[in-house]
Scaffold this active site. Structure first.
Site, PDB file in Angstrom:
ATOM      1  N   HIS A   1      -7.689   1.875  -5.804  1.00 31.32           N
ATOM      2  CA  HIS A   1      -8.884   1.742  -4.971  1.00 31.32           C
ATOM      3  C   HIS A   1      -9.531   3.113  -4.830  1.00 31.32           C
ATOM      4  O   HIS A   1      -9.012   3.988  -4.123  1.00 31.32           O
ATOM      5  CB  HIS A   1      -8.474   1.177  -3.602  1.00 31.32           C
ATOM      6  CG  HIS A   1      -9.589   1.015  -2.645  1.00 31.32           C
ATOM      7  ND1 HIS A   1      -9.370   0.774  -1.302  1.00 31.32           N
ATOM      8  CD2 HIS A   1     -10.942   1.032  -2.807  1.00 31.32           C
ATOM      9  CE1 HIS A   1     -10.532   0.671  -0.684  1.00 31.32           C
ATOM     10  NE2 HIS A   1     -11.498   0.829  -1.574  1.00 31.32           N
TER      11      HIS A   1
ATOM     12  N   GLY B   1      -4.255   4.218   7.487  1.00 34.94           N
ATOM     13  CA  GLY B   1      -3.456   3.019   7.621  1.00 34.94           C
ATOM     14  C   GLY B   1      -3.154   2.711   9.078  1.00 34.94           C
ATOM     15  O   GLY B   1      -3.373   3.526   9.977  1.00 34.94           O
ATOM     16  N   GLY B   2      -2.645   1.486   9.307  1.00 38.74           N
ATOM     17  CA  GLY B   2      -2.184   1.118  10.638  1.00 38.74           C
ATOM     18  C   GLY B   2      -3.260   0.677  11.607  1.00 38.74           C
ATOM     19  O   GLY B   2      -2.989   0.532  12.802  1.00 38.74           O
TER      20      GLY B   2
ATOM     21  N   SER C   1       0.838  -1.195   0.000  1.00 37.20           N
ATOM     22  CA  SER C   1       0.000   0.000   0.000  1.00 37.20           C
ATOM     23  C   SER C   1       0.873   1.244   0.000  1.00 37.20           C
ATOM     24  O   SER C   1       1.562   1.538   0.982  1.00 37.20           O
ATOM     25  CB  SER C   1      -0.907   0.005   1.225  1.00 37.20           C
ATOM     26  OG  SER C   1      -1.637   1.213   1.297  1.00 37.20           O
TER      27      SER C   1
ATOM     28  N   HIS D   1      -0.666  -0.924  -4.481  1.00 37.55           N
ATOM     29  CA  HIS D   1      -2.036  -0.573  -4.124  1.00 37.55           C
ATOM     30  C   HIS D   1      -2.097   0.930  -3.876  1.00 37.55           C
ATOM     31  O   HIS D   1      -1.394   1.457  -2.999  1.00 37.55           O
ATOM     32  CB  HIS D   1      -2.474  -1.334  -2.871  1.00 37.55           C
ATOM     33  CG  HIS D   1      -3.883  -1.059  -2.466  1.00 37.55           C
ATOM     34  ND1 HIS D   1      -4.956  -1.698  -3.049  1.00 37.55           N
ATOM     35  CD2 HIS D   1      -4.393  -0.206  -1.548  1.00 37.55           C
ATOM     36  CE1 HIS D   1      -6.075  -1.256  -2.491  1.00 37.55           C
ATOM     37  NE2 HIS D   1      -5.762  -0.355  -1.577  1.00 37.55           N
TER      38      HIS D   1
ATOM     39  N   GLY E   1      -9.895   4.802   5.323  1.00 40.39           N
ATOM     40  CA  GLY E   1      -9.468   6.182   5.566  1.00 40.39           C
ATOM     41  C   GLY E   1      -8.059   6.339   6.089  1.00 40.39           C
ATOM     42  O   GLY E   1      -7.373   7.294   5.749  1.00 40.39           O
TER      43      GLY E   1
ATOM     44  N   MET F   1     -11.906   5.340  -3.283  1.00 41.88           N
ATOM     45  CA  MET F   1     -12.789   5.610  -2.145  1.00 41.88           C
ATOM     46  C   MET F   1     -13.336   7.018  -2.318  1.00 41.88           C
ATOM     47  O   MET F   1     -13.025   7.946  -1.558  1.00 41.88           O
ATOM     48  CB  MET F   1     -12.027   5.450  -0.829  1.00 41.88           C
ATOM     49  CG  MET F   1     -11.724   4.008  -0.492  1.00 41.88           C
ATOM     50  SD  MET F   1     -10.854   3.800   1.071  1.00 41.88           S
ATOM     51  CE  MET F   1      -9.158   4.001   0.496  1.00 41.88           C
TER      52      MET F   1
ATOM     53  N   MET G   1     -12.647  -4.770   2.837  1.00 42.54           N
ATOM     54  CA  MET G   1     -12.019  -3.890   3.815  1.00 42.54           C
ATOM     55  C   MET G   1     -12.141  -4.532   5.191  1.00 42.54           C
ATOM     56  O   MET G   1     -13.241  -4.784   5.665  1.00 42.54           O
ATOM     57  CB  MET G   1     -12.700  -2.515   3.811  1.00 42.54           C
ATOM     58  CG  MET G   1     -12.529  -1.738   2.514  1.00 42.54           C
ATOM     59  SD  MET G   1     -10.805  -1.373   2.129  1.00 42.54           S
ATOM     60  CE  MET G   1     -10.353  -0.338   3.535  1.00 42.54           C
TER      61      MET G   1
ATOM     62  N   ASP H   1      -4.473   4.027  -2.878  1.00 37.23           N
ATOM     63  CA  ASP H   1      -5.737   4.497  -2.315  1.00 37.23           C
ATOM     64  C   ASP H   1      -5.999   5.922  -2.773  1.00 37.23           C
ATOM     65  O   ASP H   1      -5.140   6.804  -2.632  1.00 37.23           O
ATOM     66  CB  ASP H   1      -5.690   4.471  -0.787  1.00 37.23           C
ATOM     67  CG  ASP H   1      -5.782   3.060  -0.229  1.00 37.23           C
ATOM     68  OD1 ASP H   1      -6.684   2.320  -0.653  1.00 37.23           O
ATOM     69  OD2 ASP H   1      -4.956   2.702   0.626  1.00 37.23           O
TER      70      ASP H   1
ATOM     71  N   ASP I   1      -7.841  -5.892   2.663  1.00 35.05           N
ATOM     72  CA  ASP I   1      -7.120  -4.638   2.875  1.00 35.05           C
ATOM     73  C   ASP I   1      -7.362  -4.176   4.301  1.00 35.05           C
ATOM     74  O   ASP I   1      -8.479  -3.819   4.666  1.00 35.05           O
ATOM     75  CB  ASP I   1      -7.624  -3.591   1.876  1.00 35.05           C
ATOM     76  CG  ASP I   1      -6.906  -2.251   2.005  1.00 35.05           C
ATOM     77  OD1 ASP I   1      -6.011  -2.120   2.865  1.00 35.05           O
ATOM     78  OD2 ASP I   1      -7.237  -1.333   1.236  1.00 35.05           O
ATOM     79  N   GLY I   2      -6.291  -4.216   5.104  1.00 30.95           N
ATOM     80  CA  GLY I   2      -6.389  -3.702   6.462  1.00 30.95           C
ATOM     81  C   GLY I   2      -5.920  -4.687   7.510  1.00 30.95           C
ATOM     82  O   GLY I   2      -6.510  -5.755   7.678  1.00 30.95           O
ATOM     83  N   GLY I   3      -4.830  -4.365   8.178  1.00 28.27           N
ATOM     84  CA  GLY I   3      -4.367  -5.191   9.280  1.00 28.27           C
ATOM     85  C   GLY I   3      -3.756  -6.521   8.885  1.00 28.27           C
ATOM     86  O   GLY I   3      -3.622  -7.416   9.731  1.00 28.27           O
TER      87      GLY I   3
ATOM     88  N   MET J   1      -8.684   8.935  -2.082  1.00 27.93           N
ATOM     89  CA  MET J   1      -9.750   9.350  -1.166  1.00 27.93           C
ATOM     90  C   MET J   1     -10.099  10.816  -1.402  1.00 27.93           C
ATOM     91  O   MET J   1      -9.210  11.644  -1.612  1.00 27.93           O
ATOM     92  CB  MET J   1      -9.318   9.154   0.284  1.00 27.93           C
ATOM     93  CG  MET J   1      -9.032   7.715   0.661  1.00 27.93           C
ATOM     94  SD  MET J   1      -8.589   7.547   2.399  1.00 27.93           S
ATOM     95  CE  MET J   1      -6.942   6.858   2.261  1.00 27.93           C
TER      96      MET J   1
ATOM     97  N   GLY K   1       0.459  -2.846   4.351  1.00 27.51           N
ATOM     98  CA  GLY K   1       0.984  -1.500   4.560  1.00 27.51           C
ATOM     99  C   GLY K   1       2.014  -1.440   5.662  1.00 27.51           C
ATOM    100  O   GLY K   1       3.205  -1.631   5.439  1.00 27.51           O
TER     101      GLY K   1
END
Length: 218
Positions: A67, A145-146, A9, A34, A143, A69, A138, A36, A174-176, A38, A196
């Site tokens: 992606h 990262g981390g 990411s 990837h 919105g 968003m 998701m 993002d 995507d996420g964690g 937004m 990420g």
């Protein structure tokens, strides 16, 4: 679709040394970048301007997974395809005519993707799966990262893992994503992983990508 794909990411890269980060991740044999995008409205943040995508194209041959968003994503499909997007993913919550937008993405030659937020059900997108080549789940709220992986998303991931075999789309989370959960996700049918904070900032990107891919395949 087979094989484990790692999508670093770019949101989590060191943007002060972006060209170097891109080159190092390319040398590490990542599969996609990837990106993002937004708008500060659909997602509570602003991210990834056009210069970032231009930098990726300049310093890497790796394809881009974009992606969106953003609200009313249909307005921007041609724009991001022209910037080099190979996968373009939209949210059904942000598009009143998602099927038409997915068809427009396919017409550009890009892979059409649909994303669902943690609180969105699989039923919401089920009718769209025949025209999708990529489904992005998701596993954190969009919105930033981390964030910590939301375990309640595992049920829908398992369901989509079964559907991916029926409809032949790549299933991505995507996420964690981390060393502690990538194997469990792969067993549920996930083939593509946006990574990420568990990847950027490490000393050896090649080793990190190799280990993540290996842990998912073992």
């Amino acid at each position: 679709m087979s094989g484990i794909k790692i999508h670093p990411s770019i949101l989590c890269a060191d943007h002060g040394s972006l060209a170097m980060e891109i080159k190092q991740m390319t040398d590490a044999s990542a599969d996609y970048f990837h990106v993002d995008v937004m708008d500060g409205d659909f997602a509570p943040n602003f991210a990834c301007g056009t210069e970032i995508m231009k930098c990726i194209k300049k310093h890497s041959h790796i394809p881009m997974d974009v992606h969106l968003m953003v609200n009313s994503p249909a307005r921007h499909i041609g724009f991001f395809r022209d910037l080099g997007a190979d996968i373009i993913t939209i949210h059904p919550e942000a598009d009143k005519q998602a099927a038409r937008t997915l068809a427009a993405i396919r017409e550009t030659g890009a892979i059409a993707g649909i994303a669902i937020n943690p609180g969105t059900s699989v039923e919401t997108i089920k009718e769209l799966l025949p025209i999708c080549g990529h489904v992005l789940v998701m596993t954190v709220n969009p919105g930033f990262g981390g964030q910590k992986f939301l375990d309640f998303t595992l049920r829908k991931i398992k369901e989509l893992g079964t559907l991916s075999r029926e409809y032949d789309f790549s299933l991505c989370v995507d996420g964690g994503v981390s060393h502690s959960n990538i194997k469990k996700l792969a067993l549920l049918g996930v083939t593509n992983f946006v990574v990420g904070s568990a990847l950027f900032g490490l000393h050896d990107y090649a080793k990190a990508v190799h280990e993540l891919r290996g842990e998912a395949q073992d």
